[in-house]
Scaffold this active site. Structure first.
Site, PDB file in Angstrom:
ATOM      1  N   CYS A  23       0.827  -1.204   0.000  1.00  0.00           N
ATOM      2  CA  CYS A  23       0.000   0.000   0.000  1.00  0.00           C
ATOM      3  C   CYS A  23       0.872   1.269   0.000  1.00  0.00           C
ATOM      4  O   CYS A  23       1.502   1.554  -1.008  1.00  0.00           O
ATOM      5  CB  CYS A  23      -0.989  -0.055   1.148  1.00  0.00           C
ATOM      6  N   HIS A  43      -3.322  -5.210   1.611  1.00  0.00           N
ATOM      7  CA  HIS A  43      -2.682  -5.486   2.909  1.00  0.00           C
ATOM      8  C   HIS A  43      -2.697  -6.976   3.253  1.00  0.00           C
ATOM      9  O   HIS A  43      -3.619  -7.429   3.946  1.00  0.00           O
ATOM     10  CB  HIS A  43      -3.424  -4.722   4.014  1.00  0.00           C
ATOM     11  N   GLU A  65      -1.020  -8.427   5.391  1.00  0.00           N
ATOM     12  CA  GLU A  65      -0.822  -8.608   6.842  1.00  0.00           C
ATOM     13  C   GLU A  65      -2.150  -8.625   7.588  1.00  0.00           C
ATOM     14  O   GLU A  65      -2.191  -8.982   8.759  1.00  0.00           O
ATOM     15  CB  GLU A  65       0.116  -7.513   7.383  1.00  0.00           C
TER      16      GLU A  65
HETATM   17  N1  GLN Z   1      -3.536   6.461   0.977  1.00  0.00           N
HETATM   18  C1  GLN Z   1      -2.272   6.155   1.573  1.00  0.00           C
HETATM   19  C2  GLN Z   1      -1.153   6.952   0.894  1.00  0.00           C
HETATM   20  O1  GLN Z   1      -1.390   7.531  -0.124  1.00  0.00           O
HETATM   21  C3  GLN Z   1      -1.974   4.675   1.516  1.00  0.00           C
HETATM   22  C4  GLN Z   1      -2.992   3.931   2.341  1.00  0.00           C
HETATM   23  C5  GLN Z   1      -2.466   2.691   3.015  1.00  0.00           C
HETATM   24  O2  GLN Z   1      -1.270   2.461   3.102  1.00  0.00           O
HETATM   25  N2  GLN Z   1      -3.375   1.921   3.565  1.00  0.00           N
HETATM   26  O3  GLN Z   1      -0.071   6.988   1.404  1.00  0.00           O
END
Ligand code: GLN
Length: 188
Positions: free
Chosen positions: A79, A168, A170
C-alpha cells in the site's frame, strides 16, 4: 533470516506478527542505527506515504535504504509502501525511493470505495485482498511483472528484488504473499 520492517509510521506491527507466525525474525527500523546490523529483507508497510517520506528524510533513513534497495536488498512494499517504491506518482507528488518502474495513483478507488476486500489471483494462488485507501499502478514498464490485478487495475508487481502490493496481506490469514517474498529472498 532477519527482516527489517520500516516502523516510523503505519501498520508495521502487523507485519512483524505475520513474520513471527512464519518463524521469521522481524525487527523495527526506526532510526539510522537500526540498519547497521546485517539483515536479509525489508518491508515497507501501509500508512501514509507522504508522512513516511518526510520521516525517512528527517531520520536520515531515505538515502541509505534507497542505496540498499538499488543494491539488490529484497524489498516488499504494501500500500503506502508500494507508493514509496514507485518511480512516478500520477498527478504529481514526490517519489520517495523511486526504484520500482511503475506509476501509481494514490487513493485510487475514491472515497466511496476507499476500503474493501476482494478475492483475486496473486501469482498462481487465489487470495483475499483488503484494500484501504489504496493505490493501484496505472502503468508498469516492460521489465515489471504484474502479479495481480483487480478490476483490470494492477495491484501487485515484481521487478527483480522488489515486490509491491496495493493491498494489505498482513490483515488476512493467508501467508501466500509472504511466502512469495521469502522465496524471493532465498533466490536473490
Ligand atoms: N492512501 C495512503 C497513501 O497515499 C496509503 C494507504 C495505506 O497504506 N493503507 O499513502
Amino acid at each position: 533470516m532477519r527482516i527489517g520492517v520500516l516502523a516510523v509510521q503505519g501498520a508495521f506491527a502487523e507485519h512483524i506478527n505475520k513474520l513471527r507466525q512464519l518463524g521469521i525474525e522481524g525487527f523495527e527500523i526506526r532510526k539510522a542505527e537500526d540498519i547497521k546490523e546485517k539483515f536479509d529483507g525489508l518491508i515497507l508497510p501501509g500508512g501514509e506515504s507522504t508522512s513516511m517520506r518526510k520521516l525517512l528524510n528527517e531520520l536520515g533513513l531515505l538515502e541509505p535504504l534507497k542505496a540498499m534497495i538499488k543494491g539488490g536488498m529484497p524489498v516488499f512494499g504494501t500500500c503506502a509502501g508500494m507508493i514509496l517504491l514507485a518511480k512516478e506518482i500520477s498527478g504529481g507528488g514526490t517519489p520517495c525511493f523511486g526504484t520500482l518502474d511503475i506509476t501509481v495513483k494514490r487513493n485510487a478507488y475514491g472515497r466511496q470505495l476507499g476500503s474493501f476486500r476482494c478475492v483475486e489471483k496473486f501469482a498462481d494462488r487465489e487470495i483475499e485482498m483488503p484494500f484501504i485507501r489504496a493505490p493501484y499502478a496505472v502503468n508498469a514498464d516492460e521489465n515489471v511483472t504484474v502479479l495481480a490485478e483487480h478490476d483490470n487495475k494492477i495491484v501487485a508487481v515484481r521487478q527483480g528484488s522488489q515486490l509491491a502490493a496495493a493491498f494489505h496481506p498482513e490483515l488476512t490469514e493467508d501467508t501466500a504473499v509472504y511466502e512469495y517474498f521469502l522465496e524471493m529472498i532465498g533466490k536473490v
